[in-house]
Design a protein around this motif. Sequence first.
Motif, PDB file in Angstrom:
ATOM      1  N   GLU A 264     -63.881  36.279 -21.995  1.00  0.00           N
ATOM      2  CA  GLU A 264     -64.074  36.558 -20.564  1.00  0.00           C
ATOM      3  C   GLU A 264     -64.119  38.069 -20.335  1.00  0.00           C
ATOM      4  O   GLU A 264     -64.874  38.555 -19.496  1.00  0.00           O
ATOM      5  CB  GLU A 264     -62.927  35.933 -19.762  1.00  0.00           C
ATOM      6  CG  GLU A 264     -63.117  36.042 -18.249  1.00  0.00           C
ATOM      7  CD  GLU A 264     -61.902  35.569 -17.470  1.00  0.00           C
ATOM      8  OE1 GLU A 264     -60.820  35.429 -18.074  1.00  0.00           O
ATOM      9  OE2 GLU A 264     -62.039  35.364 -16.256  1.00  0.00           O
ATOM     10  N   PRO A 275     -50.152  39.400 -25.825  1.00  0.00           N
ATOM     11  CA  PRO A 275     -49.265  38.278 -26.076  1.00  0.00           C
ATOM     12  C   PRO A 275     -50.023  36.956 -26.054  1.00  0.00           C
ATOM     13  O   PRO A 275     -50.983  36.799 -25.309  1.00  0.00           O
ATOM     14  CB  PRO A 275     -48.274  38.342 -24.910  1.00  0.00           C
ATOM     15  CG  PRO A 275     -49.008  39.062 -23.837  1.00  0.00           C
ATOM     16  CD  PRO A 275     -49.919  40.032 -24.534  1.00  0.00           C
ATOM     17  N   ALA A 277     -49.061  34.627 -24.717  1.00  0.00           N
ATOM     18  CA  ALA A 277     -48.817  34.138 -23.363  1.00  0.00           C
ATOM     19  C   ALA A 277     -49.976  34.397 -22.416  1.00  0.00           C
ATOM     20  O   ALA A 277     -50.042  33.818 -21.342  1.00  0.00           O
ATOM     21  CB  ALA A 277     -47.560  34.798 -22.805  1.00  0.00           C
ATOM     22  N   LEU A 278     -50.899  35.281 -22.819  1.00  0.00           N
ATOM     23  CA  LEU A 278     -52.029  35.551 -21.939  1.00  0.00           C
ATOM     24  C   LEU A 278     -52.861  34.302 -21.690  1.00  0.00           C
ATOM     25  O   LEU A 278     -53.496  34.167 -20.672  1.00  0.00           O
ATOM     26  CB  LEU A 278     -52.929  36.625 -22.546  1.00  0.00           C
ATOM     27  CG  LEU A 278     -52.668  38.041 -22.080  1.00  0.00           C
ATOM     28  CD1 LEU A 278     -53.563  39.010 -22.798  1.00  0.00           C
ATOM     29  CD2 LEU A 278     -52.882  38.157 -20.580  1.00  0.00           C
ATOM     30  N   VAL A 280     -53.757  30.683 -20.629  1.00  0.00           N
ATOM     31  CA  VAL A 280     -53.221  29.718 -19.676  1.00  0.00           C
ATOM     32  C   VAL A 280     -53.077  28.374 -20.389  1.00  0.00           C
ATOM     33  O   VAL A 280     -54.030  27.919 -21.014  1.00  0.00           O
ATOM     34  CB  VAL A 280     -54.181  29.563 -18.487  1.00  0.00           C
ATOM     35  CG1 VAL A 280     -53.691  28.479 -17.543  1.00  0.00           C
ATOM     36  CG2 VAL A 280     -54.324  30.878 -17.770  1.00  0.00           C
ATOM     37  N   PRO A 281     -51.901  27.762 -20.322  1.00  0.00           N
ATOM     38  CA  PRO A 281     -51.768  26.456 -20.970  1.00  0.00           C
ATOM     39  C   PRO A 281     -52.749  25.453 -20.360  1.00  0.00           C
ATOM     40  O   PRO A 281     -52.927  25.421 -19.151  1.00  0.00           O
ATOM     41  CB  PRO A 281     -50.318  26.062 -20.691  1.00  0.00           C
ATOM     42  CG  PRO A 281     -49.829  26.982 -19.627  1.00  0.00           C
ATOM     43  CD  PRO A 281     -50.679  28.202 -19.657  1.00  0.00           C
ATOM     44  N   ALA A 282     -53.386  24.698 -21.215  1.00  0.00           N
ATOM     45  CA  ALA A 282     -54.420  23.761 -20.727  1.00  0.00           C
ATOM     46  C   ALA A 282     -53.758  22.554 -20.053  1.00  0.00           C
ATOM     47  O   ALA A 282     -52.596  22.293 -20.267  1.00  0.00           O
ATOM     48  CB  ALA A 282     -55.300  23.306 -21.874  1.00  0.00           C
TER      49      ALA A 282
END
Lengths: 282, 282
Positions: A264, A275, A277-278, A280-282
């Motif tokens: 993106e 991280p 963490a960047l 997004v959990p699906a």
Amino acid sequence: MNDEYQDLRRADVATVRGAIRRGDYDGHTAGLAPGRLQCNLVILPERYAIDFMRFCQRNPKPCPLVGVSETGDAMMHTLGADIDIRTDVPGYNVYRDGALAEQPADIARHWRDDLIAFALGCSFTFERALLQDGIPLRHIERNLTVPMYRTNLPAAPAGPFGGGLVVSMRAIAMDEVAKAGEISARYPLAHGAPVHAGRPEAIGIQDIDRPDWGDASEILAGETPVFWACGVTPQNAVIAAGLPFRITHTPGKMLITDVDEFAEVPVIQAEASRPAALAVPA
Amino acid sequence: MNDEYQDLRRADVATVRGAIRRGDYDGHTAGLAPGRLQCNLVILPERYAIDFMRFCQRNPKPCPLVGVSETGDAMMHTLGADIDIRTDVPGYNVYRDGALAEQPADIARHWRDDLIAFALGCSFTFERALLQDGIPLRHIERNLTVPMYRTNLPAAPAGPFGGGLVVSMRAIAMDEVAKAGEISARYPLAHGAPVHAGRPEAIGIQDIDRPDWGDASEILAGETPVFWACGVTPQNAVIAAGLPFRITHTPGKMLITDVDEFAEVPVIQAEASRPAALAVPA
């Protein structure tokens, strides 16, 4: 399609760029380092940079800016860990006073403290996305260059940069046109959604069988010609601007970056600052 | 929420900008000229423009560049038929040597031949898209300012511009997080997909109940905090750069453009050069 190219097709991006940097490979880059973003290249003196960036901002579909070097710094820090724009493209076109002066394998002796390198997204990204979703592309199947056309659609001008929109054409099955549009719209850094589908004459193309660049391509029964903004647009804008000095890649010999082709944001971040963490959990 | 605001809510974009230009309205712009792209504003001397544009190119999620004026030209030609950036924003912050010097209703007497106006996309666009797809947003329901936080995620620097990523947070039902991500990803000019969802501490936010800007917002059972890149990021980058002179909009008092809020390309084209044929048949 020499042996070297066949070997490089199985190599990772660092190996491919290393071969290019050493001068061991100077061919086209299609199919190399799959999954990595490839870019068109424009190198200009800084005095033209603001207008060129304005031109890209105003025409993001033909001119998606994916990387800009520091002035005078040949390393493309945001596109990879070790990309030297002077040596890491397989071939360059050097223009003086509008004329092609030289096609060197590297531009080390042409580099100057006032130059800025601009990397621009290309169609490889959305073509791979179309193929992955089962939409065939005839010019790839037949190993031809996609047909490209001048149109009567103007680009939004900026300073000396302007001219018309150039488009590439792919024949798409009529019932897949909407899907092809939706898929390519996801990749604004690779020309985004089509600019037109259907009637070539509506955008000023007189003869679909005679492209201005590339190879003519059949349009079979049940297919529609679909037109995407094309990276020839900024190249033409730079030509028309009549600058005393510029460098581009040689067509087909692109800059291969470390960036994921579907990223993106086309920026490599240091591992420590990226991280997991960047995501997004699906 | 005065009478003037209520009247303007029913007016078209030209009427709204006219009232602002005449000084008849100097309030916030949320909800005005629905369907038109609203923008954050940064005005800088040209000598900082290349670095600022590099900063925006390298950080497109917090800093989506949707319009750039010609140097010294106050008309935003690509964003509307008649937008004068000196008068058409309801309120301005003028900074000298880093300090807020003035909050004038127009900047006619501050305008200079070396200034460039940068319009940056904002969250209104993707928020409207989320609402249209049935995803509620608590800060809007409760008429509060979205909570915003500093993070430990760095922005990619350019020249004097750098600093950390600032994010805004919206609490989203867990089974709608993926959908919210997909919807906002369609709007790269309005911050795009979220940068994180789930654990505030993973991106350096110590106390979700104490935002750095805006109003705290509840996270109910079954909800997840979702974080989007925020337009405070470039404002902070400009502050940190320590420039001798800059102008921004006053928070909440945005530039309202003629551009459709969901436009793929944020550029108004003259009617004559915008054929209906540009649309791809569905």
